[in-house]
Design a protein around this motif. Structure first.
Motif, PDB file in Angstrom:
ATOM      1  N   VAL A  35       0.868  -1.180   0.000  1.00 42.86           N
ATOM      2  CA  VAL A  35       0.000   0.000   0.000  1.00 42.86           C
ATOM      3  C   VAL A  35       0.901   1.226   0.000  1.00 42.86           C
ATOM      4  O   VAL A  35       1.814   1.332   0.822  1.00 42.86           O
ATOM      5  CB  VAL A  35      -0.927   0.021   1.227  1.00 42.86           C
ATOM      6  CG1 VAL A  35      -1.804   1.268   1.198  1.00 42.86           C
ATOM      7  CG2 VAL A  35      -1.797  -1.233   1.268  1.00 42.86           C
ATOM      8  N   ALA A  36       0.643   2.142  -0.933  1.00 39.57           N
ATOM      9  CA  ALA A  36       1.509   3.314  -1.066  1.00 39.57           C
ATOM     10  C   ALA A  36       0.668   4.568  -1.285  1.00 39.57           C
ATOM     11  O   ALA A  36      -0.502   4.497  -1.657  1.00 39.57           O
ATOM     12  CB  ALA A  36       2.478   3.126  -2.226  1.00 39.57           C
ATOM     13  N   ARG A  37       1.299   5.709  -1.043  1.00 42.18           N
ATOM     14  CA  ARG A  37       0.655   6.975  -1.331  1.00 42.18           C
ATOM     15  C   ARG A  37       0.585   7.188  -2.838  1.00 42.18           C
ATOM     16  O   ARG A  37       1.534   6.895  -3.559  1.00 42.18           O
ATOM     17  CB  ARG A  37       1.453   8.121  -0.712  1.00 42.18           C
ATOM     18  CG  ARG A  37       1.409   8.175   0.801  1.00 42.18           C
ATOM     19  CD  ARG A  37       0.125   8.797   1.295  1.00 42.18           C
ATOM     20  NE  ARG A  37       0.100   8.915   2.750  1.00 42.18           N
ATOM     21  CZ  ARG A  37      -0.923   9.388   3.425  1.00 42.18           C
ATOM     22  NH1 ARG A  37      -2.007   9.797   2.778  1.00 42.18           N
ATOM     23  NH2 ARG A  37      -0.883   9.467   4.739  1.00 42.18           N
ATOM     24  N   ALA A  38      -0.552   7.698  -3.299  1.00 44.88           N
ATOM     25  CA  ALA A  38      -0.710   8.039  -4.710  1.00 44.88           C
ATOM     26  C   ALA A  38      -0.531   9.542  -4.878  1.00 44.88           C
ATOM     27  O   ALA A  38      -0.332  10.282  -3.911  1.00 44.88           O
ATOM     28  CB  ALA A  38      -2.073   7.587  -5.219  1.00 44.88           C
ATOM     29  N   SER A  39      -0.618   9.993  -6.113  1.00 40.66           N
ATOM     30  CA  SER A  39      -0.246  11.386  -6.412  1.00 40.66           C
ATOM     31  C   SER A  39      -1.415  12.354  -6.414  1.00 40.66           C
ATOM     32  O   SER A  39      -1.211  13.557  -6.535  1.00 40.66           O
ATOM     33  CB  SER A  39       0.449  11.438  -7.776  1.00 40.66           C
ATOM     34  OG  SER A  39      -0.398  10.912  -8.792  1.00 40.66           O
ATOM     35  N   THR A  40      -2.647  11.868  -6.280  1.00 42.29           N
ATOM     36  CA  THR A  40      -3.792  12.768  -6.363  1.00 42.29           C
ATOM     37  C   THR A  40      -4.533  12.824  -5.038  1.00 42.29           C
ATOM     38  O   THR A  40      -4.557  11.855  -4.270  1.00 42.29           O
ATOM     39  CB  THR A  40      -4.781  12.315  -7.451  1.00 42.29           C
ATOM     40  OG1 THR A  40      -5.355  11.053  -7.087  1.00 42.29           O
ATOM     41  CG2 THR A  40      -4.073  12.171  -8.795  1.00 42.29           C
ATOM     42  N   ALA A  41      -5.158  13.971  -4.775  1.00 43.41           N
ATOM     43  CA  ALA A  41      -5.920  14.141  -3.541  1.00 43.41           C
ATOM     44  C   ALA A  41      -7.199  13.316  -3.558  1.00 43.41           C
ATOM     45  O   ALA A  41      -7.671  12.854  -2.522  1.00 43.41           O
ATOM     46  CB  ALA A  41      -6.258  15.618  -3.337  1.00 43.41           C
ATOM     47  N   GLY A  72      -7.260  -1.307  10.954  1.00 42.31           N
ATOM     48  CA  GLY A  72      -6.440  -0.337  11.645  1.00 42.31           C
ATOM     49  C   GLY A  72      -5.783   0.629  10.672  1.00 42.31           C
ATOM     50  O   GLY A  72      -5.785   0.416   9.457  1.00 42.31           O
ATOM     51  N   PRO A  73      -5.172   1.703  11.176  1.00 45.20           N
ATOM     52  CA  PRO A  73      -4.650   2.755  10.313  1.00 45.20           C
ATOM     53  C   PRO A  73      -3.303   2.464   9.659  1.00 45.20           C
ATOM     54  O   PRO A  73      -2.935   3.131   8.697  1.00 45.20           O
ATOM     55  CB  PRO A  73      -4.528   3.950  11.266  1.00 45.20           C
ATOM     56  CG  PRO A  73      -4.287   3.313  12.605  1.00 45.20           C
ATOM     57  CD  PRO A  73      -5.084   2.054  12.609  1.00 45.20           C
ATOM     58  N   ASP A  74      -2.543   1.481  10.175  1.00 47.42           N
ATOM     59  CA  ASP A  74      -1.213   1.199   9.629  1.00 47.42           C
ATOM     60  C   ASP A  74      -1.324   0.345   8.376  1.00 47.42           C
ATOM     61  O   ASP A  74      -1.470  -0.871   8.442  1.00 47.42           O
ATOM     62  CB  ASP A  74      -0.349   0.489  10.668  1.00 47.42           C
ATOM     63  CG  ASP A  74       1.070   0.246  10.169  1.00 47.42           C
ATOM     64  OD1 ASP A  74       1.425   0.768   9.090  1.00 47.42           O
ATOM     65  OD2 ASP A  74       1.824  -0.477  10.852  1.00 47.42           O
ATOM     66  N   ALA A  75      -1.246   0.987   7.213  1.00 48.39           N
ATOM     67  CA  ALA A  75      -1.426   0.283   5.947  1.00 48.39           C
ATOM     68  C   ALA A  75      -0.261  -0.631   5.608  1.00 48.39           C
ATOM     69  O   ALA A  75      -0.405  -1.534   4.771  1.00 48.39           O
ATOM     70  CB  ALA A  75      -1.642   1.287   4.812  1.00 48.39           C
ATOM     71  N   VAL A  76       0.882  -0.419   6.237  1.00 49.83           N
ATOM     72  CA  VAL A  76       2.017  -1.319   5.996  1.00 49.83           C
ATOM     73  C   VAL A  76       1.645  -2.746   6.404  1.00 49.83           C
ATOM     74  O   VAL A  76       2.076  -3.726   5.788  1.00 49.83           O
ATOM     75  CB  VAL A  76       3.266  -0.838   6.767  1.00 49.83           C
ATOM     76  CG1 VAL A  76       4.398  -1.859   6.662  1.00 49.83           C
ATOM     77  CG2 VAL A  76       3.723   0.510   6.229  1.00 49.83           C
ATOM     78  N   ALA A  77       0.818  -2.855   7.434  1.00 47.43           N
ATOM     79  CA  ALA A  77       0.412  -4.169   7.932  1.00 47.43           C
ATOM     80  C   ALA A  77      -0.558  -4.877   6.997  1.00 47.43           C
ATOM     81  O   ALA A  77      -0.853  -6.065   7.194  1.00 47.43           O
ATOM     82  CB  ALA A  77      -0.219  -4.030   9.318  1.00 47.43           C
ATOM     83  N   TYR A  78      -1.070  -4.184   5.986  1.00 43.49           N
ATOM     84  CA  TYR A  78      -2.040  -4.803   5.083  1.00 43.49           C
ATOM     85  C   TYR A  78      -1.404  -5.807   4.129  1.00 43.49           C
ATOM     86  O   TYR A  78      -2.104  -6.654   3.552  1.00 43.49           O
ATOM     87  CB  TYR A  78      -2.754  -3.737   4.247  1.00 43.49           C
ATOM     88  CG  TYR A  78      -3.595  -2.746   5.013  1.00 43.49           C
ATOM     89  CD1 TYR A  78      -3.768  -2.841   6.396  1.00 43.49           C
ATOM     90  CD2 TYR A  78      -4.222  -1.690   4.350  1.00 43.49           C
ATOM     91  CE1 TYR A  78      -4.536  -1.913   7.088  1.00 43.49           C
ATOM     92  CE2 TYR A  78      -4.999  -0.764   5.037  1.00 43.49           C
ATOM     93  CZ  TYR A  78      -5.143  -0.873   6.404  1.00 43.49           C
ATOM     94  OH  TYR A  78      -5.906   0.040   7.073  1.00 43.49           O
ATOM     95  N   ALA A  79      -0.103  -5.705   3.908  1.00 40.26           N
ATOM     96  CA  ALA A  79       0.558  -6.620   2.973  1.00 40.26           C
ATOM     97  C   ALA A  79       0.345  -8.063   3.423  1.00 40.26           C
ATOM     98  O   ALA A  79       0.532  -8.411   4.589  1.00 40.26           O
ATOM     99  CB  ALA A  79       2.045  -6.308   2.892  1.00 40.26           C
ATOM    100  N   GLY A  80      -0.069  -8.895   2.480  1.00 41.00           N
ATOM    101  CA  GLY A  80      -0.348 -10.296   2.770  1.00 41.00           C
ATOM    102  C   GLY A  80      -1.792 -10.572   3.132  1.00 41.00           C
ATOM    103  O   GLY A  80      -2.205 -11.735   3.178  1.00 41.00           O
ATOM    104  N   ARG A  81      -2.564  -9.514   3.367  1.00 38.09           N
ATOM    105  CA  ARG A  81      -3.978  -9.695   3.666  1.00 38.09           C
ATOM    106  C   ARG A  81      -4.798  -9.664   2.372  1.00 38.09           C
ATOM    107  O   ARG A  81      -4.304  -9.231   1.339  1.00 38.09           O
ATOM    108  CB  ARG A  81      -4.456  -8.622   4.643  1.00 38.09           C
ATOM    109  CG  ARG A  81      -3.691  -8.647   5.959  1.00 38.09           C
ATOM    110  CD  ARG A  81      -4.212  -7.647   6.964  1.00 38.09           C
ATOM    111  NE  ARG A  81      -3.437  -7.681   8.192  1.00 38.09           N
ATOM    112  CZ  ARG A  81      -3.713  -6.991   9.289  1.00 38.09           C
ATOM    113  NH1 ARG A  81      -4.785  -6.188   9.298  1.00 38.09           N
ATOM    114  NH2 ARG A  81      -2.958  -7.086  10.369  1.00 38.09           N
TER     115      ARG A  81
END
Length: 208
Positions: A35-41, A72-81
């Motif tokens: 999960v990463a930040r994208a470039s648009t609002a 939860g708010p930590d999107a890094v933890a979403y990897a693998g889900r």
């Protein structure tokens, strides 16, 4: 048997992200890789997933709220889900029903989660997410045939005389083991029978 022709791949929308039209063929369960930040609002989050072909899922604000509420708010933890995504034809934009992507199931939860999402500026409606049960790969049973082969060959080789070898040949358990290998694992049975043949040539066989 009649042939089938799946046209799903021919209706995939041309875009740099997953679109609701890509789900016209039915819901899709995806496993998140990043999960990463994208470039648009308007679409600030890009959810990459296995097999996305460079077209990440860009969740709308409502679905981002679902993900934060459930995981939860930590999107890094979403990897693998994993998520199950579907096309909701009732999603509107500018007063027109254009369709949108919604989440129906999520992994890493054990019970349904219901939350109120904004439908219009004045209306909030309940939205329900169900647990996504990921089937675990079947555990492979331990292959005991090689060990059985090795044990039988070792016992045959250890028979010092005809009496010992005869007792081994006449052992009911050994008989069953040899029969099982012959029926189920002939590649190992060949080694065992060769060991018995060599032992007979090595010792003098006779009645006890």
């Amino acid at each position: 048997m009649s042939e089938t022709l799946d046209m799903t791949d021919t209706i995939v929308a041309k875009s740099d992200q997953l679109n609701s039209d890509d789900l016209m063929g039915g819901p899709r369960t995806v496993t998140i890789t990043k999960v990463a930040r994208a470039s648009t609002a308007e679409q600030p989050i890009a959810v990459s997933f296995e097999g996305d072909a460079g077209k990440p899922y860009m969740p709308c604000k409502s679905m981002r709220r679902v993900m934060v509420t459930v995981w939860g708010p930590d999107a890094v933890a979403y990897a693998g889900r994993s998520l199950t995504l579907y096309r909701d034809a009732d999603v509107t934009w500018g007063g027109m029903a254009v369709g949108g992507i919604r989440i129906s199931h999520m992994s890493h939860i054990t019970e349904p989660v219901t939350l109120a999402l904004t439908a219009t500026k004045k209306v909030r409606k309940p939205f329900r997410v169900l647990p996504l049960m990921i089937a675990e790969p079947p555990q492979q049973k331990e292959d005991r045939a090689p060990a059985l082969r090795d044990d039988l060959v070792a016992r045959v080789d250890a028979a010092a005389n005809g009496w010992a070898l005869y007792a081994l040949v006449d052992d009911e358990t050994v008989k069953k083991q040899r029969a099982w290998l012959k029926t189920n694992r002939p590649e190992f049975s060949t080694d065992v029978e060769a060991a018995f043949m060599a032992a007979r040539q090595r010792v003098e066989m006779g009645p006890p």
